[in-house]
Motif scaffolding. Structure first.
Motif, mmCIF file in Angstrom:
data_model
loop_
_atom_site.group_PDB
_atom_site.id
_atom_site.type_symbol
_atom_site.label_atom_id
_atom_site.label_comp_id
_atom_site.label_asym_id
_atom_site.label_seq_id
_atom_site.Cartn_x
_atom_site.Cartn_y
_atom_site.Cartn_z
ATOM 1 N N TRP A 260 0.840 -1.186 0.000
ATOM 2 C CA TRP A 260 0.000 0.000 0.000
ATOM 3 C C TRP A 260 0.879 1.241 0.000
ATOM 4 O O TRP A 260 1.859 1.326 0.734
ATOM 5 C CB TRP A 260 -0.908 0.006 1.222
ATOM 6 C CG TRP A 260 -1.979 -1.038 1.191
ATOM 7 C CD1 TRP A 260 -1.830 -2.379 1.448
ATOM 8 C CD2 TRP A 260 -3.351 -0.847 0.851
ATOM 9 N NE1 TRP A 260 -3.030 -3.024 1.300
ATOM 10 C CE2 TRP A 260 -3.990 -2.108 0.938
ATOM 11 C CE3 TRP A 260 -4.113 0.261 0.504
ATOM 12 C CZ2 TRP A 260 -5.335 -2.287 0.672
ATOM 13 C CZ3 TRP A 260 -5.462 0.098 0.243
ATOM 14 C CH2 TRP A 260 -6.062 -1.166 0.326
ATOM 15 N N HIS A 528 -5.700 -6.828 2.857
ATOM 16 C CA HIS A 528 -5.171 -6.121 4.026
ATOM 17 C C HIS A 528 -5.763 -6.744 5.277
ATOM 18 O O HIS A 528 -6.953 -7.039 5.322
ATOM 19 C CB HIS A 528 -5.493 -4.626 3.983
ATOM 20 C CG HIS A 528 -4.669 -3.827 4.941
ATOM 21 N ND1 HIS A 528 -4.905 -3.808 6.295
ATOM 22 C CD2 HIS A 528 -3.582 -3.035 4.746
ATOM 23 C CE1 HIS A 528 -4.014 -3.032 6.878
ATOM 24 N NE2 HIS A 528 -3.200 -2.558 5.964
ATOM 25 N N GLY A 559 -4.304 5.251 2.183
ATOM 26 C CA GLY A 559 -3.445 4.367 1.413
ATOM 27 C C GLY A 559 -4.091 3.970 0.098
ATOM 28 O O GLY A 559 -5.311 3.890 -0.013
ATOM 29 N N LEU A 561 -3.827 0.998 -3.001
ATOM 30 C CA LEU A 561 -3.294 -0.248 -3.528
ATOM 31 C C LEU A 561 -3.392 -0.153 -5.046
ATOM 32 O O LEU A 561 -4.440 -0.334 -5.634
ATOM 33 C CB LEU A 561 -4.111 -1.430 -3.013
ATOM 34 C CG LEU A 561 -3.655 -2.829 -3.434
ATOM 35 C CD1 LEU A 561 -2.260 -3.117 -2.900
ATOM 36 C CD2 LEU A 561 -4.628 -3.883 -2.950
#
Length: 562
Positions: A260, A528, A559, A561
């Motif tokens: 991330w 996650h 964050g 991804l």
């Protein structure tokens, strides 16, 4: 509290098959290595010619030598420096002597590991393609279990499970077995620094230098029931991993571990969405930072641009309201009204005066290529502002409405309006008609969204029915398909994360983590570990044609991804 450990005493316990000891100088070296590594002498015990620390962790000569390095230590959760190699693809456990509740518990313990996307699979023998074998042994009269730490990149070869556990539930036995397997792959006790946390008595097992390394992303303190790796178990154990256990496994052994990127540090964020505000084909990230204002991160840049000062904002969304190909920013400023920032201009246009507004979304309800603005004005009803006109059209009278979204459920190119009317059910207003169609009776619904999960060009309706599970109504059918059992779900959205043209289902399961159901498969992939997540959305922030997953992790920051 119950100790899962063996009751150990110096000397040899004569078992039915006799007592086999390694040479005494080997035992002395193991003990010496452990003392040098930082273990308190009174926590090192020799039983049956085997050396144990922490009451249930057997240490081999090779493992003790590996501990004589340097390292750091902190608080929970912990591992030794000895981990298993990522080249191991399958760990097999031989539980041929396990019957009844012990056999069932062993299967469940193996399932705990195997259902996670780790670098290794885990199976019970007989099984093919085993990289390594662990023997599971029943020890009569013992309540608890024991195992050892890995060495040479291999897990410890044996787990000993006490036969005295027969008086406990299958869940408790599952807990103990899962715990001992954890030792074989390198986990220390979560409360090793203060065993009284879970046991009610006992002290520090010793930080052991490199032998007790904190695992990043796990809690900083141990709590009763907080980890399956606590020193002692309770009669109420469920046998399942806790959030910190999953985070620890994710850190150490997650397959194709997700990375991330932090795009903003921790802050109180309210409303996070995406939209191509400058019309260049790259979506921009829009966030309301409480007390600071509404900011935009254009074109995946490292800088943020302020587009409105701090104000209490309710509903932040985007839509191309004037049909010029550039998305407009729509915000309900509490006490001021509903405003639109057209075409990335510096000015704002008032489209409705201050009112208690619940649910504000956009959709092309009349199929003319221009998005319409849809708002539930509390006490007045559900209204639509078609084609950027100055007038509003009432499409439903005042009602307690929960969840209002749009989607082309019948695949005819015209978006349909979907609303959960509390106490009445889930209704759809197809093709801008004046009538509403009931698609599900009244139920407590949490998360209502749409997405083309099977890639056939028709959007599917996705609903979390509280206490029932996550269900999908594919292709406007009259039936619903269960895709996940009842669980506390926070944030449910869709996005094509792998860029194959089929939207993926993304859900934050509280206490379990953020999972993705790719390509309408029956399996879920962990992206996650469990964390307090606020705002989860998707958008193609780097303009590569593949949507990115955007999450605000409370206490860490925003964050992405990619």
């Amino acid at each position: 509290m119950f100790s899962r450990s063996l009751v150990l005493a110096a000397g040899c316990i004569a078992l039915v098959f006799g007592c086999a000891e390694p040479p005494s100088d080997e035992i002395q070296e193991i003990v010496s290595n452990l003392v040098q590594a930082g273990f308190p002498p009174d926590d090192i015990m020799v039983v049956d010619g085997k050396v144990y620390v922490g009451r249930d962790a057997e240490v081999s000569l090779a493992a003790s030598r590996e501990m004589l390095g340097t390292g750091d230590s902190s608080l929970e959760q912990y591992r030794t420096n000895n981990l298993i190699s990522t080249s191991l693809t399958k760990i097999c456990i031989n539980g041929s002597t396990f019957t009844g509740a012990f056999s069932t518990a062993l299967d469940l313990a193996i399932q705990n590991y195997d259902e996670l996307p780790l670098t290794f699979a885990m199976a019970r023998t007989p099984s093919t393609d085993c990289s390594i074998m662990i023997n599971a042994v029943i020890q009569p009269g013992v309540v608890g279990g024991s195992a050892g730490f890995p060495s040479g990149g291999l897990p410890y070869h044996t787990i000993n499970i006490g036969g005295g556990l027969a008086s406990y539930s299958v869940d408790v036995i599952e807990h103990v077995i899962t715990h001992e397997i954890g030792h074989t792959i390198g986990f220390r006790h979560s409360d090793y620094y203060n065993r009284s946390i879970s046991c009610g008595t006992g002290g520090d097992e010793g930080d052991a230098g490199i032998g007790a390394i904190h695992i990043p992303g796990t809690p900083t303190t141990a709590t009763v029931g907080g980890s399956l790796m606590n020193s002692c178990f309770r009669s109420s154990e469920t046998g399942e991993f806790t959030a910190s256990d999953i985070s620890a496994l994710e850190t150490l052994y997650m397959a194709a571990q997700s990375i991330w990127a932090q795009v903003h540090g921790a802050y109180d964020m309210r409303h996070a969405t995406v939209g191509d505000l400058d019309g260049n084909g790259v979506e921009d990230l829009i966030v309301d930072f409480v007390g600071s204002g509404l900011w935009v991160r254009y074109n995946n840049a490292s800088t943020w641009t302020l587009v409105h000062g701090a104000q209490d904002m309710r509903h932040v969304t985007v839509g191309d309201l004037d049909g010029n190909g550039v998305e407009d920013l729509i915000v309900d400023f509490v006490g001021s009204g509903l405003w639109v920032r057209y075409n990335n201009a510096s000015t704002w246009t008032l489209v409705h005066g201050a009112y208690d507004m619940r649910h504000a979304t956009v959709g092309d309800l009349d199929g003319n290529g221009v998005e319409d603005l849809i708002v539930d004005f509390v006490g007045s009803g559900l209204w639509v502002r078609y084609n950027n006109a100055s007038t509003w059209t009432l499409v439903h009278g005042a009602y307690d409405m929960r969840h209002a979204t749009v989607g082309d459920l019948d695949g005819n190119g015209v978006e349909d309006l979907i609303v959960d009317f509390v106490g009445s059910g889930l209704w759809v207003r197809y093709n801008n008609a004046s009538t509403w169609t009931l698609v599900h009776g009244a139920h407590d619904m949490r998360h209502v969204t749409v997405g083309d999960l099977d890639g056939n060009g028709v959007e599917d309706l996705i609903v979390d029915f509280v206490g029932s599970g996550l269900w999908v109504r594919y292709n406007n059918a009259s039936t619903w398909t269960l895709v996940r059992g009842a669980q506390d779900m926070r944030h449910a959205t869709v996005g094509d994360l792998d860029g194959n043209g089929v939207e993926d289902l993304i859900v934050d399961f509280v206490g379990s983590g953020l999972w993705v159901r790719y390509n309408n498969a029956s399996t879920w992939t962990l992206v996650h570990g469990a964390y307090d997540m606020r705002h989860a959305t998707v958008g193609d922030l780097d303009g590569n044609g593949v949507e990115d997953l955007i999450v605000d992790f409370v206490g860490w920051g925003l964050g992405v991804l990619y």
